[in-house]
Design an enzyme around this catalytic site. Structure first.
Site, short mmCIF file in Angstrom:
data_model
loop_
_atom_site.label_atom_id
_atom_site.label_comp_id
_atom_site.label_asym_id
_atom_site.label_seq_id
_atom_site.Cartn_x
_atom_site.Cartn_y
_atom_site.Cartn_z
N ARG A 289 30.77 0.71 -19.92
CA ARG A 289 31.42 1.98 -20.29
C ARG A 289 32.60 2.15 -19.35
O ARG A 289 32.43 2.33 -18.14
CB ARG A 289 30.43 3.15 -20.13
CG ARG A 289 31.10 4.50 -20.22
CD ARG A 289 30.13 5.65 -20.34
NE ARG A 289 29.53 5.70 -21.65
CZ ARG A 289 28.90 6.77 -22.15
NH1 ARG A 289 28.79 7.87 -21.44
NH2 ARG A 289 28.37 6.73 -23.37
N GLN B 37 27.18 4.22 -30.51
CA GLN B 37 26.89 5.53 -31.09
C GLN B 37 26.88 5.43 -32.61
O GLN B 37 26.00 5.98 -33.28
CB GLN B 37 27.95 6.54 -30.62
CG GLN B 37 27.74 7.94 -31.15
CD GLN B 37 26.49 8.59 -30.60
OE1 GLN B 37 26.30 8.62 -29.40
NE2 GLN B 37 25.63 9.09 -31.46
N ARG C 75 19.66 6.04 -30.78
CA ARG C 75 20.41 5.14 -29.88
C ARG C 75 19.48 4.03 -29.39
O ARG C 75 19.87 2.86 -29.32
CB ARG C 75 20.96 5.93 -28.67
CG ARG C 75 22.02 6.98 -29.01
CD ARG C 75 23.32 6.35 -29.47
NE ARG C 75 23.85 5.42 -28.49
CZ ARG C 75 24.61 5.76 -27.45
NH1 ARG C 75 24.96 7.02 -27.28
NH2 ARG C 75 25.08 4.86 -26.61
N HIS D 263 33.32 3.95 -29.62
CA HIS D 263 31.92 4.12 -29.18
C HIS D 263 31.00 3.52 -30.26
O HIS D 263 30.25 4.22 -30.93
CB HIS D 263 31.61 5.59 -28.96
CG HIS D 263 30.39 5.85 -28.12
ND1 HIS D 263 29.64 4.84 -27.55
CD2 HIS D 263 29.78 7.01 -27.75
CE1 HIS D 263 28.64 5.37 -26.88
NE2 HIS D 263 28.69 6.69 -26.99
N ASP E 195 32.35 16.31 -32.23
CA ASP E 195 32.22 15.87 -30.82
C ASP E 195 33.07 16.82 -29.98
O ASP E 195 33.87 17.61 -30.51
CB ASP E 195 32.68 14.41 -30.69
CG ASP E 195 32.50 13.85 -29.27
OD1 ASP E 195 31.69 14.41 -28.50
OD2 ASP E 195 33.18 12.87 -28.92
N CYS F 215 27.26 13.62 -31.23
CA CYS F 215 26.81 12.49 -30.40
C CYS F 215 26.18 12.95 -29.09
O CYS F 215 25.42 12.20 -28.48
CB CYS F 215 27.99 11.57 -30.11
SG CYS F 215 29.35 12.43 -29.29
N1 NVA Z 1 34.10 11.80 -26.72
C1 NVA Z 1 33.14 11.92 -25.67
C2 NVA Z 1 31.91 11.16 -26.00
C3 NVA Z 1 30.84 11.15 -24.96
C4 NVA Z 1 29.63 10.37 -25.38
C5 NVA Z 1 33.77 11.39 -24.38
O1 NVA Z 1 34.44 10.35 -24.44
O2 NVA Z 1 33.60 12.01 -23.34
N1 CP Z 2 26.41 10.02 -26.77
C1 CP Z 2 26.47 9.40 -25.59
O1 CP Z 2 27.01 8.30 -25.45
O2 CP Z 2 25.89 10.09 -24.57
P1 CP Z 2 25.99 9.74 -23.02
O3 CP Z 2 27.39 10.05 -22.58
O4 CP Z 2 24.99 10.66 -22.38
O5 CP Z 2 25.67 8.30 -22.81
#
Ligand code: NVA
Ligand code: CP
Length: 314
Positions: A114, A144, A299, A141, A232, A271
Site C-alpha cells: 500500500r 477492494q 475482503r 484499489h 467513498d 469501502c
Molecule cells: N479513497 C480512500 C480509500 C481508503 C481505503 C483513500 O485512499 O484514503
Molecule cells: N477499505 C480499505 O482498504 O480499508 P483499510 O484502509 O482499513 O485497509
C-alpha cells in the site's frame, strides 16, 4: 507451498496491480474460489491451501481492513504474513524501492504493498521475482474491487441486469471499481464533480474490457432506479491539505436518505473507513440498505482466493 524458490527458468511472476491484470475468466474463478473459502470457513472446514507460504505486507499508509484481512487470510491458508511499516524498514531511511523489492523477493512468496504513487507498485513489480499485489495506491484499489464484486454477486445472485452507481470522488476505489464492473458485466454510472472525475484513460480501458460507464455530474438523476449506490470519502489519505476545497466541491454528492428516494431498492456500499456526515450519513450507513460490513468481510475471502490464484499459477 514452501519458501519461494529462486527462479531458474526466467518465468515471470503474476502481479495484481489493478483489476484487469485478471482476465474475465480468471476474475470469475477468483470469485468462485472466494465463495468456496467463505463456505469452508463458516463450516470450519480445512482450506490450508498455502502451507508454509509467507506474505510481506508493505504499508506507507494506514490500514485496518487490508492489513488484518490479508494477515488473517494467510493464517487461515496455512501461511504467515509479515507487517512492514515503511518507516520501520530501511525504505523509510532512503533505501530504494527497487532494492527493497529485490531483497524481499528473496524471503517472501508474495508481496502486498500500500503506497502513495501508483508507479511505486509498478517499480516493486518490475524488480520483484514474486507476485506483487496492490493493496491501494493513489490511483487504484483492486483488492477492494474483488470484495465489492463478490458482495454484489452474492446479493443479486450474479451480475446480470445489476445497475450500480458510483457517487462522489472518482478516486482510487472508484477507478478500480470501474474496471471491475466492465470486466464482470455490471452496468455502471459514475457521478462525480467535474474536477474529480475518473481518469479518461480508465474509462478507455473499461471500454476495451466490456462497457465503459456512463459519466455525469448529476448524482440525483444517476441513482434513479439503481440496484447499488456506492461511495467513498471525499478526502483520501494524502489529500488532507485539499480538505476545504474538496468539501466545497462535493456539496450535493452526499449519499443520504433524500438522494436514495430515487433508488428505493438500492443497497448502499462503502469501502470504509467512512466519514459520516460528509460523503454518507450515519442513518444511511446504519440503515437497512447498508451492506458495508458484508463488503468489508468479503475482503478476507476474496484476497485468499487471489493469493491462491497468483501463487498456484507460478
Ligand atoms: N479513497 C480512500 C480509500 C481508503 C481505503 C483513500 O485512499 O484514503
Ligand atoms: N477499505 C480499505 O482498504 O480499508 P483499510 O484502509 O482499513 O485497509
Amino acid at each position: 507451498m514452501s519458501t519461494h524458490d529462486l527462479p531458474t527458468d526466467g518465468a515471470q511472476p503474476r502481479h495484481f496491480l489493478d483489476v484487469d491484470d485478471l482476465s474475465a475468466a480468471e476474475l470469475s474463478a477468483v470469485l468462485d474460489r472466494a465463495a468456496t473459502y467463505k463456505d469452508a470457513l463458516a463450516a470450519g472446514a480445512d482450506h490450508a491451501d498455502l502451507p508454509g507460504a509467507t506474505l510481506g505486507m508493505l504499508f506507507q499508509k494506514a490500514s485496518t481492513r487490508t492489513r488484518v484481512s490479508f494477515e488473517t487470510g494467510m493464517t487461515q491458508l496455512g501461511g504467515h504474513a509479515i507487517f512492514l511499516g515503511a518507516d520501520d524498514i530501511q525504505l523509510g531511511r532512503g533505501e530504494p524501492l527497487k532494492d527493497t523489492s529485490r531483497a524481499l523477493s528473496r524471503y517472501v512468496d508474495v508481496l502486498m504493498a500500500r503506497v502513495f504513487k501508483h508507479e511505486n507498485v509498478e517499480v516493486l513489480a518490475e524488480h520483484a521475482d514474486v507476485p506483487v499485489v496492490n493493496g491501494l495506491t493513489d490511483d487504484a484499489h483492486p483488492c477492494q474491487t474483488l470484495a465489492d464484486l463478490l458482495t454484489i454477486r452474492e446479493r443479486f445472485d450474479g451480475f446480470e441486469d445489476v445497475s450500480a452507481v458510483w457517487v462522489g470522488d472518482g478516486n482510487n476505489v472508484a477507478q478500480s471499481f470501474v474496471l471491475g464492473c466492465a470486466l464482470a458485466g455490471v452496468e455502471l454510472t459514475v457521478a462525480t464533480p467535474p474536477e474529480h472525475a475518473v481518469d479518461d484513460a480508465i474509462i478507455d480501458r473499461a471500454a476495451t474490457l466490456g462497457t465503459a460507464p456512463e459519466t455525469t455530474s448529476d448524482p440525483e438523476s444517476a441513482v434513479e432506479g439503481a440496484d447499488v449506490v456506492y461511495t467513498d470519502v471525499w478526502v483520501s489519505m494524502g489529500q488532507e491539505d485539499e480538505r476545504d476545497t474538496r468539501l466545497r466541491r462535493f456539496e450535493g454528492f452526499q449519499v443520504n436518505e433524500t438522494l436514495l428516494e430515487a433508488a428505493p431498492g438500492a443497497v448502499v456500499m462503502h469501502c470504509l473507513p467512512a466519514h459520516r456526515g460528509e460523503e454518507i450519513t450515519d442513518r444511511v450507513i446504519e440503515g437497512e440498505r447498508s451492506i458495508v460490513f458484508a463488503q468489508a468481510e468479503n475482503r478476507l475471502h476474496a484476497q485468499k482466493a487471489l493469493l491462491v490464484e497468483l501463487l498456484d499459477g507460478e
